[in-house]
Design an enzyme around this catalytic site. Sequence first.
Site, mmCIF file in Angstrom:
data_model
loop_
_atom_site.group_PDB
_atom_site.id
_atom_site.type_symbol
_atom_site.label_atom_id
_atom_site.label_comp_id
_atom_site.label_asym_id
_atom_site.label_seq_id
_atom_site.Cartn_x
_atom_site.Cartn_y
_atom_site.Cartn_z
ATOM 1 N N GLY A 1 29.499 19.702 -122.959
ATOM 2 C CA GLY A 1 30.782 19.026 -122.801
ATOM 3 C C GLY A 1 31.676 19.574 -121.705
ATOM 4 O O GLY A 1 32.732 19.012 -121.422
ATOM 5 N N ASN B 1 24.963 21.638 -117.950
ATOM 6 C CA ASN B 1 23.935 20.802 -117.341
ATOM 7 C C ASN B 1 24.562 19.616 -116.584
ATOM 8 O O ASN B 1 24.599 19.563 -115.356
ATOM 9 C CB ASN B 1 22.966 20.308 -118.407
ATOM 10 C CG ASN B 1 21.756 19.589 -117.838
ATOM 11 O OD1 ASN B 1 20.824 19.300 -118.554
ATOM 12 N ND2 ASN B 1 21.704 19.282 -116.554
ATOM 13 N N THR B 2 25.101 18.645 -117.338
ATOM 14 C CA THR B 2 25.520 17.377 -116.736
ATOM 15 C C THR B 2 26.536 17.553 -115.609
ATOM 16 O O THR B 2 26.429 16.899 -114.563
ATOM 17 C CB THR B 2 26.110 16.462 -117.836
ATOM 18 O OG1 THR B 2 25.176 16.402 -118.915
ATOM 19 C CG2 THR B 2 26.365 15.068 -117.316
ATOM 20 N N LYS C 1 16.116 27.676 -127.708
ATOM 21 C CA LYS C 1 17.423 27.071 -127.977
ATOM 22 C C LYS C 1 17.188 25.993 -129.033
ATOM 23 O O LYS C 1 16.482 25.017 -128.773
ATOM 24 C CB LYS C 1 18.023 26.480 -126.707
ATOM 25 C CG LYS C 1 19.390 25.890 -126.975
ATOM 26 C CD LYS C 1 19.948 25.102 -125.821
ATOM 27 C CE LYS C 1 21.147 24.334 -126.332
ATOM 28 N NZ LYS C 1 21.457 23.178 -125.528
#
Length: 261
Positions: free
Chosen positions: A186, A207-208, A96
């Site tokens: 996002g 992820n977050t 990536k």
Amino acid sequence: MDTWKVGDIELKSRLILGSGKFRDFGVMREAIKAAGAEVVTVAIRWVEARMPGHVGLLEALEGVRLLPNTAGARTAEEALRIARLGRVLTGERWVKLEVIPDPTYLLPDPVETLRAARMLIDEGFLVLPYIGPDLVLAKKLSEQGTATVMPLAAPIGSGWGVKTRALLELFAREKTSLPPVVVDAGLGLPSHAAEVMEMGLDAVLVNTAIAEAQDPVAMAEAFRLAVEAGRKAFLAGPMRPREVASPSSPMEGIPLGGPKP
Ligand SMILES: CC(=O)[C@@H](O)[C@H](O)COP(=O)(O)O
């Protein structure tokens, strides 16, 4: 079977996870399982630098297919160095590609990304570039032979949702001239993931929103269900919105003033 391909790698799950920000490796592993994710991306430079949360990460991810990423690279040359290291550490030839010079908004550098993609492809890497929602850049990367394009929904870690929707719609319209489109960064809620899957884009990377949820395992499952629902809705052929209302039952034959008592 509704699979998709990154180069020659065939995948069933359309949800790729990031491995940062989890409070511990046990929760991360449970979340990966609940997400049904086949692929997890790892920041090679942070692993190498033994940053907090990254010591022992590769060992904790044993048995999971790793996608090394070039987080921390600010130039094409740095990305190349990190990608080479990632190949040695993980044995994977895909990467990536992230080239991010700006620490405030974490927006990717399009010029360096294009340059790095060329160099990595020449070295035999399968390249998955993280980009802004720029269709011209996506087409140039695709002409160079990248395995995906990964436009952002919003800045990394912001949780703002699909702020780039109008531009991502262009990616959906131009899908036949692009490699798989993975919406990356996002997404803050499962409904955001469903939204981009309903548009017909191929996959999401999250992820977050999962790692920072109060219950990351439950949130991972929620994202899995949302991605599956969004994909199913796209394949089902969503209705076209109308300009005016349309009655649910026929109006013909009903006299003015309604049916007779
Ligand atoms: C882990 C990773 O690759 C991130 O750089 C990615 O872009 C995810 O973004 P979110 O944390 O906003 O989901």
